[in-house]
Design an enzyme around this catalytic site. Structure first.
Site, PDB file in Angstrom:
ATOM      1  N   GLY A  13       0.819  -1.214   0.000  1.00 18.49           N
ATOM      2  CA  GLY A  13       0.000   0.000   0.000  1.00 18.49           C
ATOM      3  C   GLY A  13       0.853   1.264   0.000  1.00 18.49           C
ATOM      4  O   GLY A  13       2.087   1.208  -0.028  1.00 18.49           O
ATOM      5  N   LEU A  15       1.389   3.615   2.329  1.00 19.00           N
ATOM      6  CA  LEU A  15       2.293   3.760   3.464  1.00 19.00           C
ATOM      7  C   LEU A  15       3.239   2.577   3.570  1.00 19.00           C
ATOM      8  O   LEU A  15       4.431   2.743   3.857  1.00 19.00           O
ATOM      9  CB  LEU A  15       1.489   3.899   4.769  1.00 19.00           C
ATOM     10  CG  LEU A  15       2.332   4.020   6.023  1.00 19.00           C
ATOM     11  CD1 LEU A  15       3.241   5.251   5.971  1.00 19.00           C
ATOM     12  CD2 LEU A  15       1.444   4.090   7.273  1.00 19.00           C
ATOM     13  N   ASP A  41      -4.168 -12.105   4.877  1.00 21.62           N
ATOM     14  CA  ASP A  41      -5.517 -11.694   4.496  1.00 21.62           C
ATOM     15  C   ASP A  41      -6.196 -11.174   5.760  1.00 21.62           C
ATOM     16  O   ASP A  41      -6.295 -11.894   6.760  1.00 21.62           O
ATOM     17  CB  ASP A  41      -6.253 -12.925   3.922  1.00 21.62           C
ATOM     18  CG  ASP A  41      -7.679 -12.591   3.520  1.00 21.62           C
ATOM     19  OD1 ASP A  41      -8.163 -11.482   3.834  1.00 21.62           O
ATOM     20  OD2 ASP A  41      -8.314 -13.466   2.886  1.00 21.62           O
ATOM     21  N   ALA A  65      -5.150  -1.919   5.842  1.00 22.32           N
ATOM     22  CA  ALA A  65      -6.526  -1.582   6.237  1.00 22.32           C
ATOM     23  C   ALA A  65      -7.359  -1.506   4.973  1.00 22.32           C
ATOM     24  O   ALA A  65      -6.828  -1.343   3.869  1.00 22.32           O
ATOM     25  CB  ALA A  65      -6.567  -0.239   6.952  1.00 22.32           C
ATOM     26  N   THR A  67      -9.161   0.957   3.238  1.00 27.23           N
ATOM     27  CA  THR A  67      -9.147   2.422   3.345  1.00 27.23           C
ATOM     28  C   THR A  67     -10.180   3.094   2.441  1.00 27.23           C
ATOM     29  O   THR A  67     -10.210   4.319   2.363  1.00 27.23           O
ATOM     30  CB  THR A  67      -7.747   2.973   2.993  1.00 27.23           C
ATOM     31  OG1 THR A  67      -7.394   2.515   1.682  1.00 27.23           O
ATOM     32  CG2 THR A  67      -6.707   2.510   3.986  1.00 27.23           C
ATOM     33  N   THR A 106      -6.262   6.740  12.356  1.00 22.41           N
ATOM     34  CA  THR A 106      -6.734   7.844  11.517  1.00 22.41           C
ATOM     35  C   THR A 106      -7.406   8.953  12.321  1.00 22.41           C
ATOM     36  O   THR A 106      -7.946   8.696  13.405  1.00 22.41           O
ATOM     37  CB  THR A 106      -7.745   7.273  10.491  1.00 22.41           C
ATOM     38  OG1 THR A 106      -8.398   8.349   9.828  1.00 22.41           O
ATOM     39  CG2 THR A 106      -8.804   6.418  11.149  1.00 22.41           C
ATOM     40  N   TYR A 132     -15.976   3.565   8.483  1.00 24.55           N
ATOM     41  CA  TYR A 132     -14.513   3.416   8.434  1.00 24.55           C
ATOM     42  C   TYR A 132     -13.903   3.866   9.774  1.00 24.55           C
ATOM     43  O   TYR A 132     -13.093   3.159  10.371  1.00 24.55           O
ATOM     44  CB  TYR A 132     -13.955   4.249   7.273  1.00 24.55           C
ATOM     45  CG  TYR A 132     -12.448   4.410   7.283  1.00 24.55           C
ATOM     46  CD1 TYR A 132     -11.601   3.348   6.983  1.00 24.55           C
ATOM     47  CD2 TYR A 132     -11.858   5.643   7.606  1.00 24.55           C
ATOM     48  CE1 TYR A 132     -10.222   3.494   6.995  1.00 24.55           C
ATOM     49  CE2 TYR A 132     -10.483   5.799   7.612  1.00 24.55           C
ATOM     50  CZ  TYR A 132      -9.668   4.724   7.312  1.00 24.55           C
ATOM     51  OH  TYR A 132      -8.295   4.871   7.343  1.00 24.55           O
ATOM     52  N   LYS A 136     -11.834   1.603  12.561  1.00 26.86           N
ATOM     53  CA  LYS A 136     -10.452   1.886  12.983  1.00 26.86           C
ATOM     54  C   LYS A 136     -10.412   2.117  14.493  1.00 26.86           C
ATOM     55  O   LYS A 136      -9.447   1.732  15.172  1.00 26.86           O
ATOM     56  CB  LYS A 136      -9.910   3.109  12.236  1.00 26.86           C
ATOM     57  CG  LYS A 136      -9.721   2.918  10.737  1.00 26.86           C
ATOM     58  CD  LYS A 136      -8.606   1.945  10.373  1.00 26.86           C
ATOM     59  CE  LYS A 136      -7.235   2.444  10.728  1.00 26.86           C
ATOM     60  NZ  LYS A 136      -6.164   1.541  10.233  1.00 26.86           N
ATOM     61  N   TRP A 177      -5.227  12.246   5.824  1.00 30.97           N
ATOM     62  CA  TRP A 177      -5.149  12.731   4.439  1.00 30.97           C
ATOM     63  C   TRP A 177      -3.823  12.371   3.778  1.00 30.97           C
ATOM     64  O   TRP A 177      -3.066  13.234   3.318  1.00 30.97           O
ATOM     65  CB  TRP A 177      -5.371  14.248   4.418  1.00 30.97           C
ATOM     66  CG  TRP A 177      -6.779  14.681   4.703  1.00 30.97           C
ATOM     67  CD1 TRP A 177      -7.751  13.959   5.340  1.00 30.97           C
ATOM     68  CD2 TRP A 177      -7.377  15.954   4.375  1.00 30.97           C
ATOM     69  NE1 TRP A 177      -8.909  14.693   5.418  1.00 30.97           N
ATOM     70  CE2 TRP A 177      -8.712  15.918   4.836  1.00 30.97           C
ATOM     71  CE3 TRP A 177      -6.914  17.100   3.754  1.00 30.97           C
ATOM     72  CZ2 TRP A 177      -9.582  17.003   4.678  1.00 30.97           C
ATOM     73  CZ3 TRP A 177      -7.783  18.187   3.604  1.00 30.97           C
ATOM     74  CH2 TRP A 177      -9.098  18.133   4.060  1.00 30.97           C
TER      75      TRP A 177
HETATM   76  N1  LIG Z   1      -5.095   6.988   3.088  1.00 33.38           N
HETATM   77  C1  LIG Z   1      -5.355   7.912   4.002  1.00 33.38           C
HETATM   78  O1  LIG Z   1      -5.706   9.063   3.681  1.00 33.38           O
HETATM   79  C2  LIG Z   1      -5.218   7.580   5.462  1.00 33.38           C
HETATM   80  C3  LIG Z   1      -5.480   8.562   6.404  1.00 33.38           C
HETATM   81  C4  LIG Z   1      -5.346   8.242   7.761  1.00 33.38           C
HETATM   82  C5  LIG Z   1      -4.933   6.982   8.147  1.00 33.38           C
HETATM   83  N2  LIG Z   1      -4.700   6.036   7.212  1.00 33.38           N
HETATM   84  C6  LIG Z   1      -4.275   4.706   7.645  1.00 33.38           C
HETATM   85  O2  LIG Z   1      -2.963   4.511   7.170  1.00 33.38           O
HETATM   86  C7  LIG Z   1      -2.750   3.142   6.868  1.00 33.38           C
HETATM   87  C8  LIG Z   1      -2.143   3.022   5.478  1.00 33.38           C
HETATM   88  O3  LIG Z   1      -3.027   3.597   4.525  1.00 33.38           O
HETATM   89  P1  LIG Z   1      -2.661   3.657   2.981  1.00 33.38           P
HETATM   90  O4  LIG Z   1      -3.063   5.000   2.479  1.00 33.38           O
HETATM   91  O5  LIG Z   1      -1.272   3.158   2.778  1.00 33.38           O
HETATM   92  O6  LIG Z   1      -3.710   2.602   2.419  1.00 33.38           O
HETATM   93  P2  LIG Z   1      -3.665   1.748   1.073  1.00 33.38           P
HETATM   94  O7  LIG Z   1      -2.753   2.371   0.070  1.00 33.38           O
HETATM   95  O8  LIG Z   1      -5.100   1.524   0.729  1.00 33.38           O
HETATM   96  O9  LIG Z   1      -2.992   0.393   1.534  1.00 33.38           O
HETATM   97  C9  LIG Z   1      -3.697  -0.488   2.350  1.00 33.38           C
HETATM   98  C10 LIG Z   1      -2.999  -1.821   2.316  1.00 33.38           C
HETATM   99  O10 LIG Z   1      -3.858  -2.741   3.005  1.00 33.38           O
HETATM  100  C11 LIG Z   1      -3.974  -3.912   2.212  1.00 33.38           C
HETATM  101  N3  LIG Z   1      -5.278  -4.529   2.346  1.00 33.38           N
HETATM  102  C12 LIG Z   1      -6.497  -3.985   2.138  1.00 33.38           C
HETATM  103  N4  LIG Z   1      -7.463  -4.890   2.315  1.00 33.38           N
HETATM  104  C13 LIG Z   1      -6.832  -6.055   2.628  1.00 33.38           C
HETATM  105  C14 LIG Z   1      -7.293  -7.362   2.921  1.00 33.38           C
HETATM  106  N5  LIG Z   1      -8.594  -7.667   2.948  1.00 33.38           N
HETATM  107  N6  LIG Z   1      -6.363  -8.299   3.223  1.00 33.38           N
HETATM  108  C15 LIG Z   1      -5.046  -8.010   3.196  1.00 33.38           C
HETATM  109  N7  LIG Z   1      -4.553  -6.781   2.933  1.00 33.38           N
HETATM  110  C16 LIG Z   1      -5.441  -5.821   2.640  1.00 33.38           C
HETATM  111  C17 LIG Z   1      -3.814  -3.449   0.783  1.00 33.38           C
HETATM  112  O11 LIG Z   1      -3.397  -4.567   0.026  1.00 33.38           O
HETATM  113  P3  LIG Z   1      -3.495  -4.585  -1.560  1.00 33.38           P
HETATM  114  O12 LIG Z   1      -2.365  -3.667  -2.012  1.00 33.38           O
HETATM  115  O13 LIG Z   1      -3.298  -6.001  -1.905  1.00 33.38           O
HETATM  116  O14 LIG Z   1      -4.850  -4.036  -1.880  1.00 33.38           O
HETATM  117  C18 LIG Z   1      -2.770  -2.371   0.913  1.00 33.38           C
HETATM  118  O15 LIG Z   1      -1.476  -2.929   0.857  1.00 33.38           O
HETATM  119  C19 LIG Z   1      -4.095   2.458   7.052  1.00 33.38           C
HETATM  120  O16 LIG Z   1      -4.111   1.812   8.298  1.00 33.38           O
HETATM  121  C20 LIG Z   1      -5.103   3.581   7.052  1.00 33.38           C
HETATM  122  O17 LIG Z   1      -6.235   3.266   7.837  1.00 33.38           O
HETATM  123  C21 LIG Z   1      -4.821   6.296   5.868  1.00 33.38           C
END
Ligand SMILES: NC(=O)c1ccc[n+]([C@@H]2O[C@H](COP(=O)([O-])OP(=O)(O)OC[C@H]3O[C@@H](n4cnc5c(N)ncnc54)[C@H](OP(=O)(O)O)[C@@H]3O)[C@@H](O)[C@H]2O)c1
Length: 318
Positions: A13, A15, A41, A65, A67, A106, A132, A136, A177
């Site tokens: 993902g 991050l 998974d 997560a 997301t 988050t 969501y 979390k 964000w």
């Molecule tokens: N994005 C934001 O704006 C934001 C803001 C605040 C906090 N956060 C938190 O920061 C963290 C990282 O976010 P990010 O932006 O890096 O998110 P992301 O790009 O959506 O990456 C999420 C990762 O989780 C994996 N994932 C999702 N569903 C899954 C499942 N059912 N089984 C196994 N793996 C799964 C995805 O795998 P695949 O690559 O295989 O899909 C991906 O590697 C998360 O905990 C999120 O809640 C994000």
């Protein structure tokens, strides 16, 4: 104490990939293990125990997560399973095995309705208003309960330099964000929408009454690496780039910085119906670590522009 082997969930993902780079470049970890699908998974409650036994890390950074905030609103049960119950299972397995955990959470654990212009502090009571956010927050509460009951640690508190960390640590790191490679983030969506608006000869409509703390995934990853290197991360941390801006302000900054002449129309959240209405005030007050705090979101965006696909930018310039 043996070598520091760190496992990262959601390794593919936004991050996760930044974290793997920061942890290997910074020499923080002696050994890194990437946990991604299909090995890990989120819907498999036995996966954490199996992977901990196989890889024996000393620390897990849980960045995986579901997301998709609107997807979570359409299927709240699945959101709870993937974000809440999966974190509960991982935390319980870590606490039982004496493995430290950093849970990435988050701003959406907060309602987003505070009206005093201040960012949310770690001690503010969570009150999520989206599925969501609820999923979390469930993860935060479940991880805390697991570490308190199974590892015998104090619940994570806001960082206090005078408190010695327990042998097994739990950090809850809230951020907001996120933007960064591989795209699919707000800046990329704005560029794509600007292109569509140009083609249709319409204005780009962007929400103006949602304000937050944009955060570069690479900056957050470096901050997490610094937190881990400090050896004292037990606690609740808020890590975001400096400053705050509305969605419309962020879009305007991007268009102006790239000299893209697309008219922008500010709209309200209420004029932008979607399955989930995210918190209007998504601003987090930063906590003491890492020191110094992260640069401003504008400086981080400047760095991101250098890596944001030039083809994407050229497409809007026409
Ligand atoms: N994005 C934001 O704006 C934001 C803001 C605040 C906090 N956060 C938190 O920061 C963290 C990282 O976010 P990010 O932006 O890096 O998110 P992301 O790009 O959506 O990456 C999420 C990762 O989780 C994996 N994932 C999702 N569903 C899954 C499942 N059912 N089984 C196994 N793996 C799964 C995805 O795998 P695949 O690559 O295989 O899909 C991906 O590697 C998360 O905990 C999120 O809640 C994000």
């Amino acid at each position: 104490m043996g070598p520091l082997r760190i496992a990262v969930t959601g390794a593919g993902g936004r991050l996760g990939r930044a974290l793997l780079a920061a942890l290997s470049q910074g020499g923080v970890a002696d050994d890194l293990v990437a946990w991604s699908r299909p090995d890990y998974d989120l819907e498999d409650p036995d996966a954490p125990r199996r992977l901990l036994r196989r890889h024996r890390p000393r620390l897990v950074v849980h960045a995986a997560a579901w997301t998709d905030v609107d997807g979570c609103a359409r299927d709240p049960h699945r959101a709870l399973v993937r974000n809440g119950l999966a974190t509960a299972a991982l935390a319980a397995a870590c606490a039982r095995a004496g493995v430290s955990l950093i849970y990435v959470s988050t701003n959406e654990v907060f309602a987003g309705d505070r009206g005093d212009g201040q960012g949310y502090q770690p001690e503010d009571p969570p009150h999520p208003v989206t599925p969501y956010g609820r999923s979390k927050e469930y993860g935060e509460a479940a991880a805390t309960a697991a570490f308190v009951s199974l590892a015998g640690v104090e619940p994570p508190q806001p960082y206090d330099p005078d408190r010695s960390p327990p042998a097994v640590q739990l950090a809850i790191v809230r951020t907001a964000w996120l933007f960064g490679p591989p795209g699919g983030d707000f800046p990329s969506k704005i560029l794509a929408a600007a292109r569509q608006a140009q083609e249709r000869g319409t204005a780009l409509r962007v929400v103006a009454d949602e304000v937050g703390s944009p955060t570069y995934s690479r900056d957050l990853a470096c901050a997490l690496a610094a937190l881990i290197a400090s050896g004292r991360f037990h606690g609740i941390h808020h890590i975001v780039n400096g400053g705050r801006v509305s969605r419309a302000g962020w879009a305007r900054w991007l268009l102006s910085r790239l000299r893209l002449e697309v008219p922008l129309e500010e709209v309200g959240q209420a004029d932008w119906p979607r399955p989930a209405r995210p918190p209007a005030w998504a601003v987090l007050a930063t906590t003491p670590l890492p020191r110094p705090p992260l640069r401003s979101w504008e400086a981080a965006m400047e760095a991101y522009l250098a890596v944001l696909a030039s083809s994407q930018i050229a497409a809007v310039r026409g």
